[in-house]
Enzyme design. Structure first.
Site, PDB file in Angstrom:
ATOM      1  N   GLY A  15       0.821  -1.214   0.000  1.00 44.93           N
ATOM      2  CA  GLY A  15       0.000   0.000   0.000  1.00 44.93           C
ATOM      3  C   GLY A  15       0.849   1.255   0.000  1.00 44.93           C
ATOM      4  O   GLY A  15       0.586   2.205   0.727  1.00 44.93           O
ATOM      5  N   ALA A  16       1.877   1.261  -0.859  1.00 46.78           N
ATOM      6  CA  ALA A  16       2.875   2.342  -0.824  1.00 46.78           C
ATOM      7  C   ALA A  16       2.560   3.473  -1.803  1.00 46.78           C
ATOM      8  O   ALA A  16       3.408   4.327  -2.043  1.00 46.78           O
ATOM      9  CB  ALA A  16       4.258   1.774  -1.117  1.00 46.78           C
ATOM     10  N   GLY A  19      -0.816   7.954   1.247  1.00 49.87           N
ATOM     11  CA  GLY A  19      -0.924   7.966   2.702  1.00 49.87           C
ATOM     12  C   GLY A  19       0.336   7.547   3.437  1.00 49.87           C
ATOM     13  O   GLY A  19       1.466   7.878   3.041  1.00 49.87           O
ATOM     14  N   GLY A  21       1.713   4.618   3.707  1.00 48.19           N
ATOM     15  CA  GLY A  21       2.583   3.733   2.935  1.00 48.19           C
ATOM     16  C   GLY A  21       3.532   4.509   2.034  1.00 48.19           C
ATOM     17  O   GLY A  21       4.723   4.210   1.956  1.00 48.19           O
ATOM     18  N   SER A 147      -4.090  -0.472  14.299  1.00 46.63           N
ATOM     19  CA  SER A 147      -4.919   0.654  14.698  1.00 46.63           C
ATOM     20  C   SER A 147      -5.336   0.519  16.148  1.00 46.63           C
ATOM     21  O   SER A 147      -5.568  -0.590  16.642  1.00 46.63           O
ATOM     22  CB  SER A 147      -6.168   0.697  13.817  1.00 46.63           C
ATOM     23  OG  SER A 147      -7.167   1.504  14.397  1.00 46.63           O
ATOM     24  N   TYR A 172     -14.065  -3.292  10.198  1.00 43.94           N
ATOM     25  CA  TYR A 172     -12.723  -2.704  10.135  1.00 43.94           C
ATOM     26  C   TYR A 172     -11.939  -3.021  11.410  1.00 43.94           C
ATOM     27  O   TYR A 172     -10.780  -3.448  11.354  1.00 43.94           O
ATOM     28  CB  TYR A 172     -12.816  -1.182   9.948  1.00 43.94           C
ATOM     29  CG  TYR A 172     -11.465  -0.495   9.963  1.00 43.94           C
ATOM     30  CD1 TYR A 172     -10.630  -0.532   8.849  1.00 43.94           C
ATOM     31  CD2 TYR A 172     -11.014   0.181  11.095  1.00 43.94           C
ATOM     32  CE1 TYR A 172      -9.385   0.074   8.862  1.00 43.94           C
ATOM     33  CE2 TYR A 172      -9.769   0.798  11.108  1.00 43.94           C
ATOM     34  CZ  TYR A 172      -8.969   0.746   9.996  1.00 43.94           C
ATOM     35  OH  TYR A 172      -7.725   1.346  10.019  1.00 43.94           O
TER      36      TYR A 172
END
Length: 270
Positions: A15-16, A19, A21, A147, A172
């Protein structure tokens, strides 16, 4: 903390492309690490690499592009095999890719609730398949970007897809609890970290405002540094090691989650 060079380190960041990442990849590359930059598509990954080279002054030679849609486990498997073939020694895996659960209950082609798959199951499978590269030399580590919402969660063992009673926030949070529990798996040294409430696409789950993605990423990058000693299964709230939710350190829960995850990703238990 003094900034040390990471020139000999190879780090895969999932996920780079945006955000935390993206900022994690940038800060690692600025410290001379070789960064394997993962995006959902090759186009997104290439665009992120080009942006790093043009705006952050990162040497493009330090970046490698990889693509896999985590809503498709076959793509995750292909990604893992490619990484192991091209990088038989991997120093760090940053399991960062994530999504907010959608308003409506959504199931992937693999049959899993989409947030549970993208946020946890895909990373579980990827980590298991990358284990040979992460353990080829001592010191390999995994950093799960989790999280604080994992504390509000419970894993619905009989209905992990939450088909009977769906709430996007609960879905989530369940995915984040699973990712936090998975850090205590003894196969690969791993930690989980809450990078703080950051101004990213996930912000609405937490608050109306947050710190910059770069500030959150700095906490992740710190845990990638071999100079920072870590304890397997530890949980960090930004820079501070704190106790996670009790379930995250229960041996029975860890074993049960591994069994469930193996079943859902189609792996036979090791």
């Amino acid at each position: 903390m003094p900034i040390s060079a990471l020139w000999s380190r190879t780090v895969l960041v999932t996920g780079a492309t945006s955000g935390i990442g993206y900022e994690t990849a940038r800060q690692l590359a600025e410290r001379d690490a070789t960064v394997l930059l993962h995006g959902r598509t090759a186009e997104e990954a290439r665009a992120a690499a080009d942006r790093l080279a043009s705006t952050a002054g990162v040497n493009g030679g330090q970046l490698r592009i990889y693509a896999a849609d985590f809503a498709r486990l076959d793509e995750v498997e292909t990604l893992a095999h490619k990484v192991v073939a091209e990088h038989p020694h991997l120093d760090v895996l940053v399991n960062n890719a994530g999504m907010a659960a959608p308003e409506r209950h959504t199931v992937t082609a693999d049959g899993n609730e989409i947030a549970f798959q993208v946020n946890f199951l895909a990373h579980y499978l990827l980590t298991c398949l990358l284990e040979p590269a992460l353990t080829s030399d001592p010191g390999g580590r995994v950093v799960n970007v989790s999280s604080s919402l994992h504390r509000t969660a419970s894993i619905q063992w009989a209905d992990p897809n939450r088909a009977r009673r769906y709430s996007r926030l609960a879905a989530y949070a369940q995915s984040q609890l699973a990712l936090t529990v998975f850090a205590a798996d003894p196969r690969v040294t791993a930690v989980s970290a809450h990078p703080g409430v950051c101004d990213t696409a996930l912000l609405p789950l937490y608050s109306h405002e947050g710190v910059s993605a770069a500030e959150g990423a700095a906490h992740v990058v710190r845990l990638c540094d071999p100079a920072v000693e870590i304890v397997n299964g530890a949980y960090y709230d930004r820079d501070e090691r704190v106790e996670p939710a009790p379930a995250a350190t229960e041996d029975r829960t860890i074993r049960r989650l591994n069994k469930l995850a193996d079943l859902l990703v189609g792996r036979s238990a090791a």
